[in-house]
Design an enzyme around this catalytic site. Structure first.
Site, short mmCIF file in Angstrom:
data_model
loop_
_atom_site.label_atom_id
_atom_site.label_comp_id
_atom_site.label_asym_id
_atom_site.label_seq_id
_atom_site.Cartn_x
_atom_site.Cartn_y
_atom_site.Cartn_z
N ARG A 188 41.81 66.11 41.27
CA ARG A 188 41.97 64.78 40.67
C ARG A 188 41.06 64.67 39.45
O ARG A 188 39.85 64.85 39.54
CB ARG A 188 41.61 63.70 41.68
CG ARG A 188 41.95 62.28 41.21
CD ARG A 188 41.45 61.26 42.23
NE ARG A 188 41.97 61.54 43.56
CZ ARG A 188 43.17 61.15 43.97
NH1 ARG A 188 43.97 60.51 43.16
NH2 ARG A 188 43.58 61.44 45.19
N GLY B 143 30.05 49.20 55.87
CA GLY B 143 29.36 50.48 56.00
C GLY B 143 30.35 51.65 55.94
O GLY B 143 31.56 51.46 55.78
N GLU C 299 35.14 62.53 48.03
CA GLU C 299 34.58 62.21 46.71
C GLU C 299 34.72 60.75 46.34
O GLU C 299 33.86 60.19 45.66
CB GLU C 299 35.19 63.10 45.62
CG GLU C 299 34.53 62.90 44.27
CD GLU C 299 34.68 64.10 43.34
OE1 GLU C 299 34.53 63.89 42.13
OE2 GLU C 299 34.92 65.20 43.83
N ARG C 300 35.79 60.11 46.78
CA ARG C 300 35.94 58.67 46.48
C ARG C 300 34.82 57.87 47.15
O ARG C 300 34.26 56.96 46.54
CB ARG C 300 37.30 58.17 46.95
CG ARG C 300 38.48 58.73 46.13
CD ARG C 300 39.82 58.22 46.62
NE ARG C 300 40.01 56.81 46.38
CZ ARG C 300 39.94 55.84 47.30
NH1 ARG C 300 39.66 56.16 48.57
NH2 ARG C 300 40.13 54.59 46.98
N GLU D 6 43.55 68.08 50.73
CA GLU D 6 43.16 66.70 51.05
C GLU D 6 43.81 65.73 50.08
O GLU D 6 44.36 64.70 50.47
CB GLU D 6 41.64 66.56 51.00
CG GLU D 6 41.19 65.13 51.34
CD GLU D 6 39.76 64.86 50.94
OE1 GLU D 6 39.12 64.05 51.62
OE2 GLU D 6 39.29 65.43 49.95
N ASN D 7 43.76 66.06 48.81
CA ASN D 7 44.33 65.17 47.80
C ASN D 7 45.85 65.16 47.84
O ASN D 7 46.48 64.12 47.62
CB ASN D 7 43.83 65.57 46.41
CG ASN D 7 42.43 65.05 46.14
OD1 ASN D 7 42.24 63.90 45.81
ND2 ASN D 7 41.43 65.91 46.31
#
Length: 289
Positions: free
Chosen positions: A46, A65, A86-87, A119-120
Site C-alpha cells: 500500500r 484501546g 501498519e494502519r 494481508e492487504n
C-alpha cells in the site's frame, strides 16, 4: 481449512495448518515496545493511506484501546519491522503513544513480504495498481504461475491476469489509477489502444473532457473506425482521372491489336496502369523457318 499464509509458507498441501498472522495472538506474549523503535514494513504494497480513515481509527483506539497488538520482527538490538498492523501503527503514531503492544516473531524476508502482501490483498482496500504489484511480487517471491497464485488466493486466474496486465500501461495512467482520477474500467478500455503514444493522448482527453467509461469506449470505437478507413485507403488507392484523349489513344491501339490478331498472328499484349503513365507491352512471335 488452511490459511492463505500456510498455503504460501508451507508450499505443501499435506503439511500441518499454520496459524494466520494475527489469530490466536493471546497464546503468544504481548510486549510493550517503544514506538520510535518500530519501522514500517519495507514490503508494504500500500502506497496510499487514507488519512481520514487513519484519523477515525486513532479516535477508536483512543476510546477503546488496542484490541489486537501489531506483529513485528526484530531487525537488530534497537529496531523492529512491522509484519502486520501498519494502519494501527500509524494511528498510534498520530496519538503520539510512546509504547505500543506488539507480538515479536521470527520471520524471514520472504515470509514478511508474503504476509504484508496477502494481508492487504485480503482486506481488498488496495487500488488496482497496488493489487497488481502485489500479485506480481508474490509471483516472483514464490516462483508461481498466475494460475497457481490464483488458486492459493482463492481468486480466478483471469482476475489475477487482468490486474497484472494493468502494469503494461504507461506510468502516467497507472498513477491516475492510484489517485483514483480514473477507474479500473477506464484503464481496461485504454488498454484496447495498441500505441502507447495514442493511449496517453486519449487518456489526457478523457481527463480534460471528464469521459465516463461509455463515452471513452465510444471515443475509442471512433478511433478504430478511422484507422480501418485509413487502412482501406492505403490498400485501395484512388485511380487518377484519365483524360479523353488518352482514352481514345488506348482504344485505338486496342482495336489495332485486335485486327492483327484476326489476321492470324498470335500476338500477345499486356497493359500496366502505372503511377504516371500506361505501359503496353506487345509480343509478336517470329515465324518458324
Amino acid at each position: 481449512m488452511k490459511s492463505p499464509f500456510s498455503r504460501f509458507f508451507g508450499g505443501n498441501e499435506k503439511e500441518e495448518v499454520d496459524e494466520t498472522i494475527e489469530s490466536e495472538h493471546t497464546m503468544e506474549e504481548v510486549v510493550k515496545l517503544p514506538l520510535k523503535s518500530i519501522i514500517p514494513n519495507r514490503f508494504q504494497p500500500r502506497t496510499i493511506f487514507d488519512e481520514e480513515k487513519i484519523e477515525e481509527l486513532a479516535r477508536t483506539i483512543h476510546t477503546h484501546g488496542i484490541i489486537q497488538p501489531i506483529v513485528v520482527r526484530k531487525m537488530d538490538d534497537e529496531s523492529y519491522e512491522i509484519v502486520a498492523g501498519e494502519r494501527r501503527y500509524r494511528a498510534m503514531t498520530l496519538l503520539k503513544w510512546e509504547e505500543v503492544p506488539a507480538i515479536v516473531r521470527e520471520m524471514s524476508d520472504k515470509e514478511t513480504a508474503s504476509v504484508a502482501l496477502i494481508e492487504n490483498l485480503q482486506r481488498e482496500e488496495l487500488t488496482a495498481i497496488e493489487e497488481a504489484h502485489a500479485y506480481q511480487k508474490l509471483l516472483e517471491i514464490h516462483e508461481l504461475t498466475q494460475e497457481a497464485l490464483a488458486q492459493r488466493l482463492g481468486k480466478g486466474q483471469s482476475t489475477v491476469a487482468n490486474k497484472i496486465r494493468l502494469l503494461k500501461l504507461p506510468i502516467e495512467i497507472q498513477d491516475a489509477i492510484m489517485r483514483k482520477d480514473i477507474t479500473e474500467r477506464h484503464a481496461r478500455s485504454l488498454m484496447g489502444i495498441k500505441e502507447e503514444e495514442l493511449q496517453l493522448v486519449i487518456f489526457k482527453e478523457t481527463m480534460d473532457q471528464g469521459y465516463n467509461v461509455k463515452q471513452l469506449e465510444k471515443r475509442i470505437d471512433e478511433l478504430a473506425q478511422q484507422e480501418t478507413e485509413q487502412e482501406v485507403k492505403k490498400v485501395k488507392p484512388q485511380r487518377k482521372a484519365v483524360s479523353r484523349d488518352v482514352r481514345i489513344a488506348l482504344n485505338t491501339l486496342r482495336q489495332s491489336f485486335a485486327m492483327v490478331v484476326k489476321s492470324g498472328i498470335n500476338m500477345q499484349t499486356e497493359e500496366e496502369d502505372l503511377e504516371d503513365f500506361y505501359q503496353i507491352t506487345v509480343k509478336i512471335p517470329k515465324k518458324k523457318s
